[in-house]
Scaffold this motif. Sequence first.
Motif, short mmCIF file in Angstrom:
data_model
loop_
_atom_site.label_atom_id
_atom_site.label_comp_id
_atom_site.label_asym_id
_atom_site.label_seq_id
_atom_site.Cartn_x
_atom_site.Cartn_y
_atom_site.Cartn_z
N ARG A 42 5.99 -74.38 17.25
CA ARG A 42 5.55 -73.26 16.41
C ARG A 42 5.07 -72.07 17.22
NH1 ARG A 42 0.16 -75.49 13.33
NH2 ARG A 42 -1.15 -75.66 15.17
N GLU A 43 4.45 -72.31 18.36
CA GLU A 43 4.00 -71.20 19.21
C GLU A 43 5.17 -70.43 19.80
OE1 GLU A 43 0.82 -70.15 19.46
OE2 GLU A 43 0.31 -71.74 18.04
N GLN A 44 6.33 -71.09 19.93
CA GLN A 44 7.53 -70.42 20.45
C GLN A 44 8.35 -69.76 19.34
OE1 GLN A 44 6.62 -73.71 21.47
NE2 GLN A 44 7.74 -74.16 23.35
N GLY A 45 7.99 -70.01 18.07
CA GLY A 45 8.68 -69.30 17.00
C GLY A 45 9.41 -70.14 15.98
N LEU A 46 9.14 -71.45 15.91
CA LEU A 46 9.75 -72.28 14.87
C LEU A 46 8.80 -72.43 13.69
CD1 LEU A 46 12.03 -74.27 13.92
CD2 LEU A 46 10.61 -76.09 14.89
N VAL A 47 9.35 -72.31 12.49
CA VAL A 47 8.59 -72.61 11.28
C VAL A 47 9.36 -73.67 10.50
CG1 VAL A 47 7.60 -71.72 9.14
CG2 VAL A 47 7.66 -70.27 11.17
N VAL A 48 8.68 -74.77 10.21
CA VAL A 48 9.25 -75.83 9.37
C VAL A 48 8.77 -75.57 7.95
CG1 VAL A 48 9.32 -78.31 8.91
CG2 VAL A 48 9.24 -77.48 11.28
N LEU A 49 9.68 -75.59 6.99
CA LEU A 49 9.36 -75.32 5.59
C LEU A 49 9.86 -76.49 4.74
CD1 LEU A 49 10.59 -71.62 5.52
CD2 LEU A 49 8.24 -72.40 5.78
N GLY A 50 8.95 -77.17 4.07
CA GLY A 50 9.30 -78.31 3.24
C GLY A 50 9.34 -77.95 1.77
N PHE A 51 10.42 -78.35 1.12
CA PHE A 51 10.62 -78.09 -0.31
C PHE A 51 10.81 -79.42 -1.03
CE2 PHE A 51 11.53 -74.08 1.61
CZ PHE A 51 11.15 -73.12 0.67
N VAL A 108 14.46 -75.44 7.17
CA VAL A 108 14.21 -75.66 5.75
C VAL A 108 14.70 -77.05 5.39
CG1 VAL A 108 14.77 -74.86 3.41
CG2 VAL A 108 14.46 -73.18 5.25
N VAL A 109 13.82 -77.84 4.73
CA VAL A 109 14.14 -79.23 4.44
C VAL A 109 13.76 -79.54 2.99
CG1 VAL A 109 13.78 -81.63 5.16
CG2 VAL A 109 13.50 -79.79 6.82
N ASN A 110 14.68 -80.19 2.26
CA ASN A 110 14.29 -80.70 0.94
C ASN A 110 13.71 -82.10 1.16
OD1 ASN A 110 17.14 -81.63 1.37
ND2 ASN A 110 16.89 -82.56 -0.65
N THR A 111 12.50 -82.29 0.69
CA THR A 111 11.73 -83.49 1.02
C THR A 111 11.42 -84.32 -0.23
OG1 THR A 111 9.64 -82.29 0.77
CG2 THR A 111 10.63 -82.32 2.98
N PHE A 143 18.25 -77.49 7.13
CA PHE A 143 18.97 -76.26 7.41
C PHE A 143 18.19 -75.49 8.47
CE2 PHE A 143 20.06 -77.40 3.06
CZ PHE A 143 21.42 -77.19 3.01
N LEU A 144 18.82 -75.28 9.62
CA LEU A 144 18.20 -74.52 10.71
C LEU A 144 18.78 -73.11 10.69
CD1 LEU A 144 16.29 -74.62 13.18
CD2 LEU A 144 18.27 -75.36 14.54
N ILE A 145 17.89 -72.13 10.56
CA ILE A 145 18.30 -70.73 10.40
C ILE A 145 17.98 -69.95 11.67
CG2 ILE A 145 18.09 -68.65 9.00
CD1 ILE A 145 17.01 -70.51 6.72
N ASP A 146 19.02 -69.33 12.23
CA ASP A 146 18.89 -68.50 13.42
C ASP A 146 18.20 -67.19 13.03
OD1 ASP A 146 19.41 -66.52 15.44
OD2 ASP A 146 21.15 -67.65 16.10
N PRO A 147 17.09 -66.85 13.69
CA PRO A 147 16.37 -65.64 13.30
C PRO A 147 17.12 -64.34 13.61
CG PRO A 147 15.40 -66.56 15.28
CD PRO A 147 16.44 -67.54 14.80
#
Length: 162
Positions: A54-63, A30-33, A131-135
């Motif tokens: 992303r294929e391995q399970g990372l999602v980047v979310l821009g705010f 999660v990133v504030n942009t 912010f990197l969040i552990d699933p």
Amino acid sequence: MQDALLDLPCVTLSGEQKTLGDFAGKALLVVNTASQCGFTPQYKGLEQLWQQYREQGLVVLGFPCNQFGKQEPGDAKEIAQFCELNFGVSFPLFRKVEVNGPGAHPLFVELKQRAPGLFGTQKIKWNFTKFLIDPASGKVTRYAPTTKPEAIKASVEALLSR
């Protein structure tokens, strides 16, 4: 993540209602942009992380956030166009939010509590705080605006290899 963080409502630039629960089981960055910031070129690195993992399970979310030097003045359409045209951004982008103060989005209130800044501060200092969040555990790791996305690759890989 089995907690309230998953239930916090967010709205995409296109107006779609989402929660982090929509990305359950994924590692989240999660990133504030901002579009007019000295760190704006980090969009390129964020997109590279998204494409690579992303294929391995990372999602980047821009705010997008306009709280720091009014560096995100545009509306949703302008932000989307800027990010796509200049940096090829294809990861999810959300409506502008505040990250500090009484109007802070609940997501950022929670992230700051879980991963305080230097000396325990609850404030976000500038755009492109990450912010990197552990699933699995919901543990949050915070990275400064000056930390380039490529510098957190090892942390991303460690989360994804579990």
